[in-house]
Write a protein that holds these residues in place. Sequence first.
Motif, PDB file in Angstrom:
ATOM      1  N   GLN A 164      50.189  37.885  39.267  1.00  0.00           N
ATOM      2  CA  GLN A 164      48.820  37.457  39.563  1.00  0.00           C
ATOM      3  C   GLN A 164      48.511  37.482  41.064  1.00  0.00           C
ATOM      4  N   ARG A 167      45.835  39.947  42.679  1.00  0.00           N
ATOM      5  CA  ARG A 167      44.452  39.595  42.300  1.00  0.00           C
ATOM      6  C   ARG A 167      43.998  38.339  43.038  1.00  0.00           C
ATOM      7  N   PHE A 168      44.899  37.393  43.170  1.00  0.00           N
ATOM      8  CA  PHE A 168      44.575  36.151  43.882  1.00  0.00           C
ATOM      9  C   PHE A 168      44.233  36.441  45.340  1.00  0.00           C
ATOM     10  N   GLU A 170      43.239  39.325  46.623  1.00  0.00           N
ATOM     11  CA  GLU A 170      41.993  40.096  46.670  1.00  0.00           C
ATOM     12  C   GLU A 170      40.776  39.188  46.570  1.00  0.00           C
ATOM     13  N   LYS A 171      40.893  38.132  45.767  1.00  0.00           N
ATOM     14  CA  LYS A 171      39.796  37.173  45.634  1.00  0.00           C
ATOM     15  C   LYS A 171      39.541  36.455  46.958  1.00  0.00           C
ATOM     16  N   ILE A 172      40.623  36.100  47.658  1.00  0.00           N
ATOM     17  CA  ILE A 172      40.475  35.459  48.974  1.00  0.00           C
ATOM     18  C   ILE A 172      39.820  36.420  49.958  1.00  0.00           C
ATOM     19  N   LYS A 174      37.827  38.865  49.428  1.00  0.00           N
ATOM     20  CA  LYS A 174      36.418  39.117  49.120  1.00  0.00           C
ATOM     21  C   LYS A 174      35.515  37.940  49.477  1.00  0.00           C
ATOM     22  N   THR A 175      36.120  36.781  49.730  1.00  0.00           N
ATOM     23  CA  THR A 175      35.328  35.610  50.139  1.00  0.00           C
ATOM     24  C   THR A 175      35.084  35.685  51.647  1.00  0.00           C
TER      25      THR A 175
END
Length: 305
Positions: A164, A167-168, A170-172, A174-175
């Motif tokens: 995971q 993906r985790f 990448e989420k950071i 994108k913020t």
Amino acid sequence: MIVKPRNQSLELKILRSLNARIGLTPKEETYYSNLEKGYKGELRFDECIENASHDRLVLNDLLFECNSSLFQIDSLLISSNMIYLFEVKNYEGDFFIEDDKWFTMTRTEIKNPLLQLQRNESLFRRLLQEHGFTFSIESYVIFINPHFQLYQTPLGLPIIFLTQLNRFIEKIIKTPSKLKDIHSKLAEQLLSLHLKESPHSRLPDYDYLRLEKGILCPSCHKVYDSFNKTFLICTHCRGREEYDTGVLRAIEEFKMLFPNSKITSNQIFEWCNIIKAKKTIRKILLTNYKLVRLGKSSYYIDKDY
């Protein structure tokens, strides 16, 4: 930006040296092995999180004291609106959760890493408040080993498995994150509060006479047992390096193990052991250290001392 890079602890370096030169008891060896494995896992995590360091601040290996309690944070990621606190675990094998307790498959209970995470977050939040900072905090346990499996995991736990992690991150990324002076001041404050070494390190007793002499191979940490005109040669891992590099590393290791001992050509000649010409040791010392002349009691110190 990497504000505080990860470095090997003095405890780990000394235990690695003692393991090679004197051997450790089974209990000491288990402790050392866990430190070594944990450090390798943290380095693996550093490689993964590096992509998220743009417009964010990363601080690794932090040791704080708050409310008379010591606590260690493996990694902090400071973004404009959030501080991410990471506890990195390099566990390997199969585990399961039952009634909030963690077990191996043989039903041996282990420490619940989520309790450690909660404690660290609580103490860290209080530390921030004591110094006038109010930031939102998210905390996660990162299981970095690809051969780790946790069964019966309830949903919603602050756990990130290796599968995971990308993906985790990448989420950071994108913020949006736009750092301000307050974030730099926070990082500076945390660096000033960081304790360089834990007062509770678990080192065995040792003395010079009991230690095997020689230069350790940097790859496998075995004592070099062969050489030619140019290189030291390790028959264990087939590694090799030039004399000067190996001798300089051995000098630094001696200084680490015996910080109150003077560095002399005779001492380092004996310590390195495999170097057959004392003039080789003397030349390396003269080139890289400052000679303090006191007749037969002359010794060497760092050039910037």
